[in-house]
Design a protein around this motif. Structure first.
Motif, PDB file in Angstrom:
ATOM      1  N   THR A 218      -0.938   3.541  11.044  1.00  0.00           N
ATOM      2  CA  THR A 218      -1.917   2.835  11.860  1.00  0.00           C
ATOM      3  C   THR A 218      -3.100   2.310  11.053  1.00  0.00           C
ATOM      4  O   THR A 218      -3.498   1.173  11.191  1.00  0.00           O
ATOM      5  CB  THR A 218      -2.413   3.742  12.985  1.00  0.00           C
ATOM      6  N   GLY A 219      -3.667   3.148  10.199  1.00  0.00           N
ATOM      7  CA  GLY A 219      -4.799   2.659   9.412  1.00  0.00           C
ATOM      8  C   GLY A 219      -4.557   3.004   7.960  1.00  0.00           C
ATOM      9  O   GLY A 219      -3.712   3.824   7.650  1.00  0.00           O
ATOM     10  N   GLY A 220      -5.259   2.380   7.044  1.00  0.00           N
ATOM     11  CA  GLY A 220      -5.106   2.703   5.637  1.00  0.00           C
ATOM     12  C   GLY A 220      -3.851   2.108   5.039  1.00  0.00           C
ATOM     13  O   GLY A 220      -3.158   1.304   5.665  1.00  0.00           O
ATOM     14  N   ARG A 221      -3.541   2.555   3.815  1.00  0.00           N
ATOM     15  CA  ARG A 221      -2.414   1.958   3.095  1.00  0.00           C
ATOM     16  C   ARG A 221      -1.316   2.989   2.848  1.00  0.00           C
ATOM     17  O   ARG A 221      -1.534   4.179   2.970  1.00  0.00           O
ATOM     18  CB  ARG A 221      -2.897   1.403   1.760  1.00  0.00           C
ATOM     19  N   ALA A 222      -0.132   2.495   2.511  1.00  0.00           N
ATOM     20  CA  ALA A 222       0.998   3.372   2.239  1.00  0.00           C
ATOM     21  C   ALA A 222       1.527   3.124   0.833  1.00  0.00           C
ATOM     22  O   ALA A 222       1.402   2.021   0.301  1.00  0.00           O
ATOM     23  CB  ALA A 222       2.116   3.106   3.250  1.00  0.00           C
ATOM     24  N   VAL A 223       2.094   4.188   0.239  1.00  0.00           N
ATOM     25  CA  VAL A 223       2.748   4.034  -1.060  1.00  0.00           C
ATOM     26  C   VAL A 223       4.196   4.490  -0.945  1.00  0.00           C
ATOM     27  O   VAL A 223       4.546   5.276  -0.071  1.00  0.00           O
ATOM     28  CB  VAL A 223       2.055   4.860  -2.173  1.00  0.00           C
ATOM     29  N   VAL A 224       5.025   3.964  -1.843  1.00  0.00           N
ATOM     30  CA  VAL A 224       6.416   4.393  -1.893  1.00  0.00           C
ATOM     31  C   VAL A 224       6.772   4.524  -3.369  1.00  0.00           C
ATOM     32  O   VAL A 224       6.287   3.745  -4.196  1.00  0.00           O
ATOM     33  CB  VAL A 224       7.336   3.380  -1.163  1.00  0.00           C
ATOM     34  N   VAL A 318      -4.766   3.695  -5.531  1.00  0.00           N
ATOM     35  CA  VAL A 318      -4.601   2.765  -4.409  1.00  0.00           C
ATOM     36  C   VAL A 318      -5.688   3.066  -3.387  1.00  0.00           C
ATOM     37  O   VAL A 318      -5.775   4.193  -2.895  1.00  0.00           O
ATOM     38  CB  VAL A 318      -3.204   2.931  -3.758  1.00  0.00           C
ATOM     39  N   PRO A 319      -6.541   2.090  -3.059  1.00  0.00           N
ATOM     40  CA  PRO A 319      -7.648   2.381  -2.145  1.00  0.00           C
ATOM     41  C   PRO A 319      -7.164   2.772  -0.740  1.00  0.00           C
ATOM     42  O   PRO A 319      -6.191   2.182  -0.254  1.00  0.00           O
ATOM     43  CB  PRO A 319      -8.447   1.065  -2.115  1.00  0.00           C
ATOM     44  N   ASP A 320      -7.805   3.756  -0.175  1.00  0.00           N
ATOM     45  CA  ASP A 320      -7.556   4.161   1.211  1.00  0.00           C
ATOM     46  C   ASP A 320      -6.076   4.490   1.487  1.00  0.00           C
ATOM     47  O   ASP A 320      -5.535   4.157   2.544  1.00  0.00           O
ATOM     48  CB  ASP A 320      -8.024   3.051   2.157  1.00  0.00           C
ATOM     49  N   VAL A 321      -5.427   5.172   0.527  1.00  0.00           N
ATOM     50  CA  VAL A 321      -4.010   5.471   0.724  1.00  0.00           C
ATOM     51  C   VAL A 321      -3.855   6.695   1.626  1.00  0.00           C
ATOM     52  O   VAL A 321      -4.502   7.712   1.438  1.00  0.00           O
ATOM     53  CB  VAL A 321      -3.286   5.664  -0.630  1.00  0.00           C
ATOM     54  N   ARG A 322      -3.023   6.576   2.633  1.00  0.00           N
ATOM     55  CA  ARG A 322      -2.872   7.671   3.603  1.00  0.00           C
ATOM     56  C   ARG A 322      -1.426   8.040   3.905  1.00  0.00           C
ATOM     57  O   ARG A 322      -1.157   9.058   4.509  1.00  0.00           O
ATOM     58  CB  ARG A 322      -3.545   7.296   4.923  1.00  0.00           C
ATOM     59  N   TYR A 323      -0.496   7.174   3.537  1.00  0.00           N
ATOM     60  CA  TYR A 323       0.905   7.432   3.913  1.00  0.00           C
ATOM     61  C   TYR A 323       1.833   7.363   2.709  1.00  0.00           C
ATOM     62  O   TYR A 323       1.588   6.598   1.772  1.00  0.00           O
ATOM     63  CB  TYR A 323       1.380   6.401   4.948  1.00  0.00           C
ATOM     64  N   LEU A 324       2.878   8.159   2.771  1.00  0.00           N
ATOM     65  CA  LEU A 324       3.922   8.096   1.755  1.00  0.00           C
ATOM     66  C   LEU A 324       5.242   7.771   2.447  1.00  0.00           C
ATOM     67  O   LEU A 324       5.696   8.519   3.318  1.00  0.00           O
ATOM     68  CB  LEU A 324       4.037   9.436   1.032  1.00  0.00           C
ATOM     69  N   VAL A 325       5.839   6.646   2.078  1.00  0.00           N
ATOM     70  CA  VAL A 325       7.132   6.276   2.649  1.00  0.00           C
ATOM     71  C   VAL A 325       8.227   6.809   1.732  1.00  0.00           C
ATOM     72  O   VAL A 325       8.163   6.623   0.512  1.00  0.00           O
ATOM     73  CB  VAL A 325       7.260   4.733   2.762  1.00  0.00           C
ATOM     74  N   GLN A 326       9.213   7.504   2.298  1.00  0.00           N
ATOM     75  CA  GLN A 326      10.310   8.021   1.476  1.00  0.00           C
ATOM     76  C   GLN A 326      11.664   7.664   2.081  1.00  0.00           C
ATOM     77  O   GLN A 326      11.819   7.687   3.297  1.00  0.00           O
ATOM     78  CB  GLN A 326      10.219   9.541   1.359  1.00  0.00           C
ATOM     79  N   GLY A 327      12.620   7.406   1.209  1.00  0.00           N
ATOM     80  CA  GLY A 327      13.958   7.020   1.675  1.00  0.00           C
ATOM     81  C   GLY A 327      14.871   8.210   1.894  1.00  0.00           C
ATOM     82  O   GLY A 327      16.044   8.149   1.589  1.00  0.00           O
ATOM     83  N   THR A 328      14.326   9.287   2.460  1.00  0.00           N
ATOM     84  CA  THR A 328      15.132  10.493   2.705  1.00  0.00           C
ATOM     85  C   THR A 328      16.251  10.199   3.712  1.00  0.00           C
ATOM     86  O   THR A 328      16.008   9.624   4.761  1.00  0.00           O
ATOM     87  CB  THR A 328      14.228  11.579   3.334  1.00  0.00           C
ATOM     88  N   LEU A 329      17.470  10.651   3.411  1.00  0.00           N
ATOM     89  CA  LEU A 329      18.590  10.458   4.336  1.00  0.00           C
ATOM     90  C   LEU A 329      18.860  11.741   5.114  1.00  0.00           C
ATOM     91  O   LEU A 329      18.415  12.809   4.721  1.00  0.00           O
ATOM     92  CB  LEU A 329      19.864  10.108   3.572  1.00  0.00           C
ATOM     93  N   TYR A 330      19.663  11.616   6.162  1.00  0.00           N
ATOM     94  CA  TYR A 330      19.958  12.803   6.964  1.00  0.00           C
ATOM     95  C   TYR A 330      20.549  13.949   6.144  1.00  0.00           C
ATOM     96  O   TYR A 330      20.111  15.091   6.277  1.00  0.00           O
ATOM     97  CB  TYR A 330      20.880  12.457   8.151  1.00  0.00           C
ATOM     98  N   PRO A 331      21.529  13.672   5.273  1.00  0.00           N
ATOM     99  CA  PRO A 331      22.065  14.789   4.474  1.00  0.00           C
ATOM    100  C   PRO A 331      20.995  15.478   3.621  1.00  0.00           C
ATOM    101  O   PRO A 331      21.055  16.684   3.408  1.00  0.00           O
ATOM    102  CB  PRO A 331      23.125  14.125   3.587  1.00  0.00           C
ATOM    103  N   ASP A 332      19.979  14.715   3.136  1.00  0.00           N
ATOM    104  CA  ASP A 332      18.895  15.346   2.366  1.00  0.00           C
ATOM    105  C   ASP A 332      18.077  16.237   3.277  1.00  0.00           C
ATOM    106  O   ASP A 332      17.619  17.312   2.884  1.00  0.00           O
ATOM    107  CB  ASP A 332      17.918  14.310   1.778  1.00  0.00           C
ATOM    108  N   VAL A 333      17.859  15.779   4.513  1.00  0.00           N
ATOM    109  CA  VAL A 333      17.057  16.550   5.463  1.00  0.00           C
ATOM    110  C   VAL A 333      17.739  17.891   5.708  1.00  0.00           C
ATOM    111  O   VAL A 333      17.121  18.952   5.684  1.00  0.00           O
ATOM    112  CB  VAL A 333      16.923  15.796   6.808  1.00  0.00           C
ATOM    113  N   VAL A 334      19.048  17.839   5.897  1.00  0.00           N
ATOM    114  CA  VAL A 334      19.794  19.062   6.167  1.00  0.00           C
ATOM    115  C   VAL A 334      19.804  19.961   4.937  1.00  0.00           C
ATOM    116  O   VAL A 334      19.562  21.156   5.021  1.00  0.00           O
ATOM    117  CB  VAL A 334      21.248  18.724   6.559  1.00  0.00           C
TER     118      VAL A 334
END
Ligand code: XMP
Length: 514
Positions: A218-224, A318-334
Motif C-alpha cells: 500500500t505505501g512505500g517501496r518494495a524490493v525483490v 532504497v528509500p522508504d523500503v517496506r516490502y520484500l517480494v519473493q518467488g516462493t512456490l508451494y513446494p518451498d512453503v511445504v
C-alpha cells in the motif's frame, strides 16, 4: 476460488492440477491452516485431500471447523472423507480392510428415495464403473444426515453425501487417471454442485495477482532479489507490472553463475522488460569469503549468509523500503515447514529473508507449482533462456568446484560448462535432461599437449535425467555428443587435457558433486 486443504497425500498436487485444468482457480493450503487463513481466501468450494494418517492417530491432521461453517460445498477425498465421517459423527473402522488399486464401484439409489446428487449425469443407480482405491481405514457408517451413494465390494461406503447441505465424500481417488470418470466427477462437483465456471488461465492469474499485489503493497517501496532463476525473475516482472517504479530488483552478482547469465538477466529483465535492476558486483567479496574453504556445507553457509548481507546492504539504500517480494512456490512453503527428511545437503537457497529489516513478505506464487510459474513467465514475456532454465543450485558453481573455490577454478569450470550447455542444446538433448554441467573435480592429471608434458585439472561432465531431483540417472548421451564436448573442452580451455563422464546414479551418488 477453490481451496484444497493438504492433509498429507501424495496426490494433493494432482488434485490442484486437475481443478486448474478445469479452468477453476485453486489454492493449496496446509491441512492445519487456521480459520482466519481459510476464510480470508474467500473460498467458493473446499476439497479435503487424502492423507496417510488414520483419523484415530494422535497427530492426525484435522482441518479447522471453519471448513464446515464457511457455507460452501466441501468434497472429502479418501482420508478427507474419513475425516468428514469421523468429525461429523459417523463411524470409521481402523485398518479393517485394505483396498489398493482398481475397484468396481456401484452407484446406489439414494436410501431416502431421492436421487443422489454426486453421481448425477455420471452414473445412474446400478451403474458400475472402475475407480482407484488406496486406503487402510474405511467408513462403516456415514454421519447423521448423510446417505451412501456408492459402494465397492470392500467399501460399503465408497461415496456419501449430505441430504441437504453441500457436503460430499468419496473414498476413491477421482484425481488419478486410473479413475476414468474422475475428471467428470470433479467437473460436476465444481461446475454443477459448487456453481463455479471454468475460464481461469494464466492470463487471469496474472491479472488477479497484479490486483492483489497492488492491494498488499500500500505505501512505500518494495524490493525483490533476482537470482537468475525463473521464480525470482518472474516475481520481479510481475511485481513491476503491479508496482511500476515502486519496485527495485536487486541482482547480487556473486560471480557463481554460469557464463552469460548475469548479462541475460540485465538485458532481458532490466532492458527489454524495463524492470529497474540494480546489479551489485560482489564477485570479489564472495571469493574472499570463500578463500581456503573446502567443506561443501561451510561453502553453502557462507554463500547464503553473504548473499543476505549484500542484499540487505543494497536494500537499505532504497528509500522508504517496506516490502520484500519473493518467488516462493508451494513446494518451498511445504518444505520449509519440513524437517521430514534427513539432511544430506543443506540446500541453502540464496535469497532468504533479511530478518533485521522487518520487511513485509509478499509471495505471489505461494500457491503455484513450478510448471505453472513457467507458464506465468511465458505469459509475461520472459525469454526461453530463463523460462526453460535447468534447475541450478543456489550456491551456484561453488558446489561444482570440489575443494577451494578459486578464480582459476571458477573460470575453468564456467568455460567448460558453457561448452556442455551448447553441445547438449545443439544435439537436441536439452529438453530431455534435468541438468547438464561440468565439474572441477579437484583431481589433476598428466597429459600431453603440443608434444610437451601437461599437468592440468580433470574436468567431469555430468548429465542426468530426473523427475524431481530426488532420484536421478545418468543420461546415455550419444558417443558423438560426448566426443564433441570432450574435443571442444580440451581444445578451447587451454589448461584442461582430460575429460571424464560421470556414470553414477542417484542414489548412491548425488546430482551435484558437493
Ligand atoms: P543433489 O546434489 O542433492 O541435488 O542430488 C538435487 C537437486 O538440488 C540441487 N541442489 C541445490 N539447490 N541449493 C539449491 O538451491 C543447494 O545448495 C543445492 N544443492 C543441490 C541440484 O542442482 C539438484 O537439482
Amino acid at each position: 476460488r477453490v481451496l484444497v486443504l493438504d492433509l498429507g497425500a501424495q496426490y494433493t498436487l494432482l488434485i490442484a492440477r486437475r481443478v486448474r485444468e478445469l479452468g477453476v482457480y485453486c489454492e493449496v493450503l496446509p491441512g492445519d491452516a487456521p480459520a482466519q487463513t481459510i476464510l480470508s481466501r474467500k473460498p467458493q468450494a473446499i476439497i479435503l485431500s487424502g492423507g496417510p494418517s488414520s483419523v484415530y492417530a494422535e497427530d492426525a491432521p484435522r482441518p479447522d471447523p471453519a471448513v464446515w461453517e464457511a457455507g460452501v460445498p466441501v468434497l472429502g477425498i479418501c482420508y478427507g472423507m474419513q475425516l468428514m465421517a469421523h468429525v461429523l459423527g459417523g463411524e470409521v473402522r481402523r485398518g479393517e480392510r485394505q483396498e489398493f488399486g482398481r475397484a468396481e464401484l456401484e452407484v446406489l439409489a439414494a436410501d431416502d428415495g431421492r436421487p443422489g446428487r454426486l453421481f448425477e449425469g455420471i452414473g445412474s443407480p446400478g451403474a458400475r464403473m472402475t475407480c482407484w482405491m488406496s486406503h487402510g481405514d474405511l467408513v462403516r457408517r456415514p454421519p447423521p444426515g448423510f446417505r451412501t451413494v456408492a459402494r465397492t465390494p470392500l467399501s460399503p461406503v465408497a461415496a456419501m453425501e449430505h441430504g441437504s447441505r453441500p457436503w460430499f465424500g468419496v473414498q476413491f481417488h477421482p484425481e488419478v487417471a486410473h479413475t476414468p470418470f474422475g475428471s467428470e466427477l470433479l467437473r460436476h462437483f465444481l461446475y454443477d454442485l459448487a456453481g463455479l465456471r471454468g475460464g481461469w488461465n494464466m492470463h487471469a492469474f496474472v491479472e488477479r495477482a497484479v490486483d492483489e499485489l497492488r492491494r498488499q503493497v500500500t505505501g512505500g517501496r518494495a524490493v525483490v532479489a533476482l537470482s537468475g532463476g525463473v521464480d525470482s525473475s518472474t516475481a520481479a516482472v510481475l511485481a513491476h507490472r503491479a508496482l511500476g517504479d515502486r519496485l527495485t530488483a536487486i541482482f547480487v552478482d556473486h560471480g557463481l553463475l554460469r557464463r552469460g547469465e548475469p548479462e541475460t538477466v540485465e538485458r532481458e529483465i532490466g532492458g527489454r522488460l524495463g524492470v529497474p535492476v540494480t546489479r551489485v558486483d560482489a564477485r570479489q567479496r564472495f571469493l574472499t569469503k570463500l578463500a581456503g574453504v573446502v567443506d561443501p556445507e561451510e561453502k553453502r553457509r557462507i554463500i547464503g549468509r553473504e548473499f543476505i548481507r549484500v542484499f540487505e546492504e543494497s536494500a537499505r539504500g532504497v528509500p522508504d523500503v517496506r516490502y520484500l517480494v519473493q518467488g516462493t512456490l508451494y513446494p518451498d512453503v511445504v518444505e520449509s515447514g519440513g524437517g521430514r527428511t534427513a539432511t544430506i545437503k543443506s540446500h541453502h537457497n540464496v535469497g532468504g529473508l533479511p530478518e533485521q529489516m522487518q520487511l513485509t513478505l509478499v509471495e505471489p506464487f505461494r500457491y503455484l507449482f513450478k510448471d505453472e510459474v513457467r507458464r506465468v513467465a511465458r505469459e509475461l514475456g520472459l525469454p526461453d533462456a530463463i523460462v526453460h532454465r535447468h534447475p541450478f543450485p543456489g550456491p551456484g558453481l561453488a558446489v561444482r568446484v570440489v575443494g577451494e573455490v578459486t578464480a582459476e577454478a571458477l573460470e575453468t569450470v564456467r568455460a567448460c560448462d558453457a561448452i556442455v550447455q551448447e553441445e547438449v542444446e545443439r544435439a537436441g538433448w536439452a529438453g530431455e535432461v534435468w541438468q547438464a554441467f561440468a565439474v572441477w573435480t579437484g583431481a589433476w592429471s598428466v597429459g600431453v599437449k603440443g608434444d610437451a608434458r601437461h599437468y592440468g585439472p580433470v574436468i567431469a561432465v555430468r548429465c542426468v535425467q530426473s523427475d524431481d531431483g530426488m532420484t536421478a540417472d545418468w543420461v546415455r548421451l550419444p558417443y558423438e555428443v560426448l566426443d564433441r564436448i570432450s574435443h571442444r573442452i580440451t581444445n578451447e580451455v587451454p589448461t584442461v587435457s582430460r575429460v571424464v563422464y560421470d556414470v553414477s546414479a542417484k542414489p548412491p551418488a548425488t546430482i551435484e558433486w558437493e
